[in-house]
Design a protein around this motif. Structure first.
Motif, mmCIF file in Angstrom:
data_model
loop_
_atom_site.group_PDB
_atom_site.id
_atom_site.type_symbol
_atom_site.label_atom_id
_atom_site.label_comp_id
_atom_site.label_asym_id
_atom_site.label_seq_id
_atom_site.Cartn_x
_atom_site.Cartn_y
_atom_site.Cartn_z
ATOM 1 N N LEU A 141 -76.934 -44.704 -0.767
ATOM 2 C CA LEU A 141 -77.080 -45.750 0.243
ATOM 3 C C LEU A 141 -78.456 -45.700 0.901
ATOM 4 C CD1 LEU A 141 -73.512 -45.416 1.731
ATOM 5 C CD2 LEU A 141 -74.476 -47.569 0.905
ATOM 6 N N HIS A 147 -80.091 -48.988 2.811
ATOM 7 C CA HIS A 147 -78.959 -49.635 3.457
ATOM 8 C C HIS A 147 -78.491 -48.854 4.678
ATOM 9 C CE1 HIS A 147 -78.408 -52.767 0.521
ATOM 10 N NE2 HIS A 147 -78.489 -51.875 -0.455
ATOM 11 N N ASP A 148 -78.068 -49.582 5.678
ATOM 12 C CA ASP A 148 -77.420 -48.967 6.821
ATOM 13 C C ASP A 148 -76.036 -48.482 6.409
ATOM 14 O OD1 ASP A 148 -79.584 -49.570 8.477
ATOM 15 O OD2 ASP A 148 -78.735 -51.524 9.024
ATOM 16 N N LYS A 175 -78.694 -51.350 -7.503
ATOM 17 C CA LYS A 175 -79.032 -51.981 -6.233
ATOM 18 C C LYS A 175 -78.319 -53.317 -6.093
ATOM 19 C CE LYS A 175 -82.956 -53.598 -3.464
ATOM 20 N NZ LYS A 175 -84.432 -53.763 -3.400
ATOM 21 N N GLU A 176 -78.226 -54.058 -7.205
ATOM 22 C CA GLU A 176 -77.599 -55.381 -7.169
ATOM 23 C C GLU A 176 -76.105 -55.278 -6.875
ATOM 24 O OE1 GLU A 176 -81.390 -55.470 -9.052
ATOM 25 O OE2 GLU A 176 -79.619 -54.277 -9.608
ATOM 26 N N HIS A 197 -81.542 -46.858 -1.181
ATOM 27 C CA HIS A 197 -81.707 -48.306 -1.309
ATOM 28 C C HIS A 197 -81.972 -48.967 0.040
ATOM 29 C CE1 HIS A 197 -80.929 -48.616 -5.568
ATOM 30 N NE2 HIS A 197 -79.781 -47.982 -5.458
ATOM 31 N N LEU A 205 -74.527 -52.768 -5.441
ATOM 32 C CA LEU A 205 -74.380 -52.236 -4.089
ATOM 33 C C LEU A 205 -74.552 -53.333 -3.051
ATOM 34 C CD1 LEU A 205 -73.925 -49.602 -2.532
ATOM 35 C CD2 LEU A 205 -76.407 -49.255 -2.536
ATOM 36 N N GLU A 206 -75.599 -54.133 -3.196
ATOM 37 C CA GLU A 206 -75.849 -55.195 -2.220
ATOM 38 C C GLU A 206 -74.723 -56.223 -2.221
ATOM 39 O OE1 GLU A 206 -79.697 -56.687 -3.175
ATOM 40 O OE2 GLU A 206 -80.745 -55.082 -2.094
ATOM 41 N N GLU A 207 -74.205 -56.537 -3.397
ATOM 42 C CA GLU A 207 -73.116 -57.513 -3.478
ATOM 43 C C GLU A 207 -71.865 -57.004 -2.778
ATOM 44 O OE1 GLU A 207 -71.127 -60.943 -4.223
ATOM 45 O OE2 GLU A 207 -73.270 -60.561 -4.540
ATOM 46 N N GLU A 208 -71.531 -55.746 -2.987
ATOM 47 C CA GLU A 208 -70.319 -55.189 -2.385
ATOM 48 C C GLU A 208 -70.459 -54.984 -0.884
ATOM 49 O OE1 GLU A 208 -67.399 -54.862 -3.846
ATOM 50 O OE2 GLU A 208 -68.328 -55.729 -5.634
ATOM 51 N N LEU A 209 -71.649 -54.656 -0.425
ATOM 52 C CA LEU A 209 -71.836 -54.384 1.002
ATOM 53 C C LEU A 209 -71.800 -55.655 1.853
ATOM 54 C CD1 LEU A 209 -74.565 -51.579 1.042
ATOM 55 C CD2 LEU A 209 -72.081 -51.352 1.251
ATOM 56 N N LYS A 210 -71.933 -56.812 1.226
ATOM 57 C CA LYS A 210 -71.902 -58.070 1.975
ATOM 58 C C LYS A 210 -70.606 -58.236 2.750
ATOM 59 C CE LYS A 210 -74.893 -60.755 -1.140
ATOM 60 N NZ LYS A 210 -74.903 -61.861 -2.149
#
Length: 204
Positions: A37, A42-43, A14-15, A40, A17-22
Motif C-alpha cells: 500500500l 496509498h493512504d 497498481k491498477e 503505491h 489496487l486502485e480499482e479496489e480501494l475506490k
C-alpha cells in the motif's frame, strides 16, 4: 462497511489496487501488505501482524497493531480486525502467490471467515475466489474461466447450469476428481451443492 485487506502474497498491480480501494471504507495492511500500500502511495487506516515483514515509516499517520500470536497468521489477524470494526463485506488482495504453503493456508482462512461477512472475496490479477456452501449464480462473458475446488475434501450434489462441462448431482473430491478449468457457455450460469465447502474461482 466495506474493507479491503492487502496481504503479503504476490502483490496486486497498481491498477487492481486502485480499482479496489475506490469502494473501501476500511483499508488494512496485513503486515507486509502494508508495504504494498505504501509503495503505491496509498493512504491506509491500520497495519496489523507480527511485524516481521512490515517496514515502518518514520512518522506513520495510521494505526499499527503488533500481534505476536503464532496461532493465527497475519491475514487472520486482519480479517478479525475487519470483523471487530463492523465490516460487512471484504475483499482480500495478495492472499496467494509467494509461498505455496501460505496460499493453501489462506484457502483455509477463507473458509474460517466466510460466514463472518455478507460477502468475502479473495482476488488477484486473473481470478477471484469465493466460498459457496449452497448456491451461487453469476454473469460473465462466455468462455471465462470457472474452476471448482472441493475445499472440505468432498463436496456432494453439485449441479451446474451454463458451464461447458456440466455436473448433475455429482461429487468432487480431493485426490479423486476436481473441477479445474471449466468455463461458461452462457453468460448466466449457476452452481448448486448439497453438502461441503466449494471454492469457486472466477475469471475477473
Amino acid at each position: 462497511m466495506h474493507a479491503v485487506i492487502v496481504s503479503n502474497g504476490f502483490p496486486p498491480s497498481k491498477e487492481l489496487l486502485e480499482e479496489e480501494l475506490k469502494s473501501a471504507d476500511l483499508i488494512i495492511g496485513a503486515d507486509g501488505g502494508g508495504n504494498t500500500l505504501l509503495s503505491h502511495g496509498h493512504d491506509l487506516h491500520v497495519v496489523i501482524g507480527d511485524m516481521d515483514s512490515f517496514k515502518k515509516p518514520k512518522d506513520p499517520d495510521f494505526e499499527i497493531i503488533k500481534d505476536t500470536d503464532q496461532e493465527t497468521n497475519d491475514l487472520e489477524k486482519a480479517l478479525s480486525l475487519a470483523v471487530y470494526r463492523d465490516a460487512e463485506t471484504c475483499t482480500v488482495l495478495g492472499a496467494f502467490g509467494r509461498r505455496m504453503d501460505h496460499s493453501l493456508k489462506n484457502l483455509s482462512v477463507l473458509k474460517r471467515f466466510d460466514s463472518a461477512f455478507n460477502h468475502l472475496l479473495f482476488k488477484d490479477e486473473r481470478l477471484s475466489a469465493r466460498l459457496i456452501s449452497s448456491a451461487y449464480s453469476g454473469n460473465l462473458p462466455i468462455g471465462s474461466i470457472i474452476s471448482l475446488f472441493p475445499l472440505s475434501g468432498k463436496v456432494t450434489g453439485i449441479t451446474t447450469k451454463g458451464l461447458k462441462y456440466p455436473l448433475n448431482n455429482e461429487i468432487l473430491e480431493n485426490g479423486e476428481r476436481d473441477g479445474t478449468s471449466n468455463e461458461n457457455v452462457e453468460e448466466e450460469f449457476s452452481i448448486e451443492i448439497d453438502s461441503g465447502d466449494l471454492v469457486v474461482f472466477l475469471e475477473n
